[in-house]
Structure formats: structure tokens, C-alpha cells
Design a protein around this motif. Structure first.
Motif, PDB file in Angstrom:
ATOM      1  N   ALA A 133     -49.614 -14.801  33.073  1.00 58.86           N
ATOM      2  CA  ALA A 133     -50.875 -14.747  32.338  1.00 58.86           C
ATOM      3  C   ALA A 133     -50.695 -15.275  30.917  1.00 58.86           C
ATOM      4  N   LYS A 134     -49.582 -14.925  30.290  1.00 57.30           N
ATOM      5  CA  LYS A 134     -49.341 -15.388  28.913  1.00 57.30           C
ATOM      6  C   LYS A 134     -49.063 -16.884  28.867  1.00 57.30           C
ATOM      7  N   ILE A 135     -48.411 -17.421  29.884  1.00 61.32           N
ATOM      8  CA  ILE A 135     -48.171 -18.872  29.929  1.00 61.32           C
ATOM      9  C   ILE A 135     -49.499 -19.618  30.046  1.00 61.32           C
ATOM     10  N   PHE A 136     -50.363 -19.165  30.966  1.00 61.58           N
ATOM     11  CA  PHE A 136     -51.606 -19.896  31.213  1.00 61.58           C
ATOM     12  C   PHE A 136     -52.708 -19.563  30.208  1.00 61.58           C
ATOM     13  N   SER A 137     -52.436 -18.624  29.308  1.00 62.50           N
ATOM     14  CA  SER A 137     -53.355 -18.403  28.180  1.00 62.50           C
ATOM     15  C   SER A 137     -52.821 -19.040  26.907  1.00 62.50           C
ATOM     16  N   GLY A 138     -51.619 -19.665  26.987  1.00 62.09           N
ATOM     17  CA  GLY A 138     -51.049 -20.365  25.844  1.00 62.09           C
ATOM     18  C   GLY A 138     -50.234 -19.489  24.906  1.00 62.09           C
ATOM     19  N   GLN A 139     -50.026 -18.218  25.256  1.00 65.10           N
ATOM     20  CA  GLN A 139     -49.269 -17.320  24.380  1.00 65.10           C
ATOM     21  C   GLN A 139     -47.758 -17.530  24.491  1.00 65.10           C
ATOM     22  N   ILE A 140     -47.291 -17.911  25.667  1.00 69.50           N
ATOM     23  CA  ILE A 140     -45.885 -18.277  25.862  1.00 69.50           C
ATOM     24  C   ILE A 140     -45.847 -19.768  26.154  1.00 69.50           C
ATOM     25  N   ASP A 141     -45.116 -20.524  25.315  1.00 75.30           N
ATOM     26  CA  ASP A 141     -45.118 -21.981  25.497  1.00 75.30           C
ATOM     27  C   ASP A 141     -43.722 -22.597  25.493  1.00 75.30           C
ATOM     28  N   GLN A 142     -42.668 -21.760  25.572  1.00 70.92           N
ATOM     29  CA  GLN A 142     -41.301 -22.273  25.639  1.00 70.92           C
ATOM     30  C   GLN A 142     -40.593 -21.714  26.873  1.00 70.92           C
ATOM     31  N   TRP A 143     -39.856 -22.581  27.570  1.00 74.42           N
ATOM     32  CA  TRP A 143     -39.172 -22.128  28.772  1.00 74.42           C
ATOM     33  C   TRP A 143     -38.090 -21.089  28.478  1.00 74.42           C
ATOM     34  N   ASN A 144     -37.523 -21.122  27.283  1.00 74.59           N
ATOM     35  CA  ASN A 144     -36.502 -20.131  26.938  1.00 74.59           C
ATOM     36  C   ASN A 144     -37.077 -18.991  26.086  1.00 74.59           C
ATOM     37  N   ASP A 145     -38.365 -18.723  26.261  1.00 74.72           N
ATOM     38  CA  ASP A 145     -38.979 -17.576  25.592  1.00 74.72           C
ATOM     39  C   ASP A 145     -38.220 -16.296  25.987  1.00 74.72           C
ATOM     40  N   PRO A 146     -38.000 -15.376  25.052  1.00 73.21           N
ATOM     41  CA  PRO A 146     -37.234 -14.161  25.349  1.00 73.21           C
ATOM     42  C   PRO A 146     -37.737 -13.374  26.561  1.00 73.21           C
ATOM     43  N   ALA A 147     -39.041 -13.357  26.791  1.00 74.61           N
ATOM     44  CA  ALA A 147     -39.583 -12.621  27.937  1.00 74.61           C
ATOM     45  C   ALA A 147     -39.146 -13.254  29.259  1.00 74.61           C
ATOM     46  N   ILE A 148     -39.101 -14.599  29.312  1.00 80.60           N
ATOM     47  CA  ILE A 148     -38.650 -15.284  30.534  1.00 80.60           C
ATOM     48  C   ILE A 148     -37.141 -15.126  30.694  1.00 80.60           C
ATOM     49  N   VAL A 149     -36.411 -15.237  29.601  1.00 79.26           N
ATOM     50  CA  VAL A 149     -34.952 -15.079  29.638  1.00 79.26           C
ATOM     51  C   VAL A 149     -34.575 -13.687  30.133  1.00 79.26           C
ATOM     52  N   ALA A 150     -35.317 -12.667  29.715  1.00 77.61           N
ATOM     53  CA  ALA A 150     -35.020 -11.293  30.121  1.00 77.61           C
ATOM     54  C   ALA A 150     -35.107 -11.109  31.633  1.00 77.61           C
ATOM     55  N   LEU A 151     -36.003 -11.845  32.289  1.00 74.21           N
ATOM     56  CA  LEU A 151     -36.125 -11.762  33.747  1.00 74.21           C
ATOM     57  C   LEU A 151     -35.124 -12.658  34.458  1.00 74.21           C
ATOM     58  N   ASN A 152     -34.529 -13.600  33.715  1.00 79.55           N
ATOM     59  CA  ASN A 152     -33.637 -14.589  34.314  1.00 79.55           C
ATOM     60  C   ASN A 152     -32.332 -14.690  33.510  1.00 79.55           C
ATOM     61  N   PRO A 153     -31.563 -13.597  33.378  1.00 84.70           N
ATOM     62  CA  PRO A 153     -30.383 -13.591  32.503  1.00 84.70           C
ATOM     63  C   PRO A 153     -29.282 -14.544  32.943  1.00 84.70           C
ATOM     64  N   ASN A 154     -29.250 -14.879  34.220  1.00 81.04           N
ATOM     65  CA  ASN A 154     -28.179 -15.743  34.739  1.00 81.04           C
ATOM     66  C   ASN A 154     -28.634 -17.177  34.996  1.00 81.04           C
ATOM     67  N   THR A 155     -29.817 -17.515  34.501  1.00 84.95           N
ATOM     68  CA  THR A 155     -30.356 -18.853  34.701  1.00 84.95           C
ATOM     69  C   THR A 155     -30.415 -19.598  33.371  1.00 84.95           C
ATOM     70  N   ARG A 156     -29.925 -20.816  33.346  1.00 85.79           N
ATOM     71  CA  ARG A 156     -29.953 -21.616  32.119  1.00 85.79           C
ATOM     72  C   ARG A 156     -31.338 -22.252  31.971  1.00 85.79           C
ATOM     73  N   LEU A 157     -32.141 -21.643  31.124  1.00 91.04           N
ATOM     74  CA  LEU A 157     -33.500 -22.130  30.885  1.00 91.04           C
ATOM     75  C   LEU A 157     -33.503 -23.111  29.722  1.00 91.04           C
ATOM     76  N   PRO A 158     -34.185 -24.239  29.876  1.00 92.05           N
ATOM     77  CA  PRO A 158     -34.155 -25.274  28.830  1.00 92.05           C
ATOM     78  C   PRO A 158     -34.943 -24.881  27.594  1.00 92.05           C
ATOM     79  N   SER A 159     -34.515 -25.395  26.464  1.00 90.53           N
ATOM     80  CA  SER A 159     -35.253 -25.216  25.212  1.00 90.53           C
ATOM     81  C   SER A 159     -36.313 -26.309  25.135  1.00 90.53           C
ATOM     82  N   LYS A 160     -37.299 -26.179  26.011  1.00 95.06           N
ATOM     83  CA  LYS A 160     -38.357 -27.191  26.140  1.00 95.06           C
ATOM     84  C   LYS A 160     -39.725 -26.518  26.165  1.00 95.06           C
ATOM     85  N   THR A 161     -40.721 -27.270  25.763  1.00 92.78           N
ATOM     86  CA  THR A 161     -42.101 -26.780  25.788  1.00 92.78           C
ATOM     87  C   THR A 161     -42.602 -26.716  27.224  1.00 92.78           C
TER      88      THR A 161
END
Length: 345
Positions: free
Chosen positions: A120-148
């Protein structure tokens, strides 16, 4: 001379009797592969010509209300009050789901996990980075890019959008109050807006770091990468026919033969949280008896003989109690004087 006129009349009657029945439907782009395969199989048994325009659910609803097509198709059931007002009937044809798809170089399908609040936050524009802390917290073992994050969204009136936003309303109070559920949404101006499911698929495949939502059959057809989504019971699941069936089993569709309720965010360990039905809409009082009868024959054949094709396009067949109600709905179609239409295969 009279004999030649008689022969001409016979020839004309015979010509008319062997002409292919021409039917035209429009609406849901998600269900287009199902209606296409049914129409092709039906044409091998009955002389028919059935065309279908994947113009989007809201377009299908509009066109059938205008009586400019023989059947409309939508991924959202119309309310009973709307059906009564517009003198329409509707029935489901199959079950499917909406997947969240991504294009992240170096990662494969299922590598990324998201929950409803983050989506919901991604599609409302509140989260706009792939390495946002909220996404990283759900994916601790995945290398998420520092990209928009680059959302690709539907521009046209879409039942897929309606089901997707219905789900977001159930998992995010902020989304419910800020956007709600609808066939069209006022998206963030930075988002790329695309027409049709096929357009979404092409945009995601072409553009790295994108995210979107799309009907499950396009995921398999176009080999799109999906995210795992946390369902109502807290399990991270992948979209699948098994997950759609689990959502259906948790609803009143199977137990009571009803189909008006949405199938999003249903309980169950295996349930896919964005499951949806897809529907056919017809004029209740047939203005063209020949075409209405031919339409009823086509869908009767599809339910009696077309189940084997449903799985081939990655949908789930309707349970028998729901099919029984479908046939009951179909018998309510009448001529303009109120007499029920009669048809047989």
C-alpha cells in the motif's frame, strides 16, 4: 417463375441456417485467454464466430448496459441493485488472482517478500526505494538494490485494479481512507500509467526496477517474476491455483452458491490474498432473441464441456454448487414480453 421463386426461397433459408452465429463480447482483459480458448473449442463443435475485445472491466459493463455487445465481462460482480436497475444478470465463469510482479535484475521470482502495508505504501508513493528499511526488514538475506521503485499502474478502468485496491483497503487503513477501491485510481503523477494487462506485462519486462500488479495467467504466459505476499494468516505465499482454491473454500461461494462477496484477504494458511472471480454480464430481457439464445448456448456448452480448458489458461473451475446457481441465473433471461428463452445444445 413461381417454381424458381420457391427454389430461391429454399436456398436463402438454407444459407441462413448454416451461417455462423456471430457474437461479440468485451470487458475483462484478465479473462480474455479463457474466452478465446472456449470460443475456439466451441467453433469446432458449433458453427459460430465469437469475438472478444479485452477492453477492461468497466468498458465491458458500460457496453453491455448500452446493449452494444452480446455479453460483457468484468472481474468484479455488480451489486444486485445495479443489476436490477439496468435489467442485467451476471454469473461467474472462473476464479483467478492478482499477482504483484517486479523486475529486479539479479533476483528471481519469489526472492522478495512483501506484506499488505508495504505494498500500500509503495503504490501510494510513500515508499519509493527498493532498499527502504521496511522492505529490508522483511528480506534480511536478500540483496536489495539502492534504486528507485518504478510503479507501473493501470490507466484504464480495470477489474484487476478494483480487486487489488479492495485488498489494499482491507490491509491498510491509510489506503482505505486515502484512495479506496475502484476500477480507476488517481495515481501519483510519477507513476507510469499503462492500458491493459498485456501493456502492464510489456512495461514490466522492459523496465528494470519496476513493480506492478497483474492477472496470474499473464505471470505464467509471459514468465514474470512475482513477490511473495503475507496472507491473512501471516504466511508468505506465492500465487497459485491452489491458493485461489483455498480462498474460494474460505468464502460463501462454495457453501451457499453465492458469488457477490469479494475473495480478497480470506483466511487460510495456503490462501492467496488477492484472489478474484471473473464474471459474465447479460441483458435480462433479450432484445435480439437469436443472439441471446446463441450466447446462452455458448456458455452452457462452456460449463458442461469447457472445464478441461480452464486449467490450461491457469484459472480455477467453479465448484458444482456455484455452477448450479449459474444455470439458474441463465434461465431468468427472457424475451421483451417476459417469456423465458428456451435453448438446448
Amino acid at each position: 417463375m413461381k417454381y424458381s421463386h420457391y427454389l430461391l426461397s429454399v436456398v436463402l433459408l438454407l444459407t441462413q441456417s448454416v451461417q455462423a452465429v456471430e457474437l461479440h463480447g468485451a470487458g475483462s482483459s484478465a479473462a480474455a485467454p479463457l474466452y478465446k480458448i472456449w470460443a475456439e473449442a466451441y467453433a469446432k463443435n458449433v458453427d459460430s464466430n465469437i469475438t472478444y475485445e479485452p477492453s477492461g472491466s468497466s468498458s465491458g459493463i458500460k457496453k453491455i448496459k448500452e446493449n452494444s455487445i452480446d455479453f460483457g465481462a468484468s472481474d468484479v460482480a455488480l451489486p444486485q441493485a445495479d443489476l436490477k436497475k439496468s435489467k442485467l444478470i451476471q454469473f461467474p465463469s472462473a476464479i483467478s488472482g492478482v499477482a504483484v510482479v517486479i523486475n529486479l535484475p539479479g533476483l528471481k521470482s519469489g526472492d522478495v517478500k512483501l506484506n499488505g502495508e508495504i505494498i500500500a505504501k509503495i503504490f501510494s508513493g510513500q515508499i519509493d526505494q527498493w532498499n527502504d528499511p521496511a522492505i529490508v526488514a522483511l528480506n534480511p538475506n536478500t540483496r536489495l538494490p539502492s534504486k528507485t521503485i518504478l510503479p507501473q499502474v493501470r490507466q484504464d478502468g480495470s477489474g484487476t485494479t478494483y480487486n487489488f485496491t479492495d485488498y489494499l483497503c482491507k490491509v491498510s487503513k491509510a489506503w482505505q481512507s486515502g484512495f479506496g477501491k475502484n476500477f480507476t485510481i488517481t495515481w501519483d503523477s510519477k507513476f507510469t500509467q499503462v492500458k491493459g494487462s498485456s501493456g502492464i506485462s510489456a512495461a514490466v519486462r522492459k523496465n528494470p526496477y519496476t513493480i506492478s500488479y497483474i492477472d496470474y495467467n499473464y505471470v505464467l504466459q509471459d514468465k514474470l517474476d512475482v513477490v511473495q505476499i503475507q496472507n491473512h494468516d501471516g504466511r508468505f505465499v506465492m500465487p497459485s491455483p491452489e491458493g485461489f482454491s483455498a480462498a474460494l473454500a474460505a468464502s460463501n461461494w462454495k457453501a451457499q452458491g453465492t458469488f457477490e462477496e469479494m475473495l480478497t484477504d480470506k483466511p487460510g494458511l495456503k490462501t492467496w490474498p488477492i484472489t478474484m472471480g471473473t464474471f459474465i454480464i447479460l441483458q435480462q430481457a433479450a432484445k435480439n432473441i437469436e443472439k441471446s439464445t446463441a450466447t446462452l448456448k455458448f456458455f452452457t456448452w462452456a460449463f458442461m464441456n469447457g472445464d478441461r480448458f480452464v486449467n490450461t489458461v491457469d484459472f480455477v473451475r467453479l465448484p458444482d454448487p456455484v455452477q448450479a446457481r449459474v444455470f439458474k441465473e441463465m434461465t431468468t433471461v427472457t424475451d421483451t414480453t417476459g417469456n423465458p428463452l428456451k435453448w438446448s445444445l
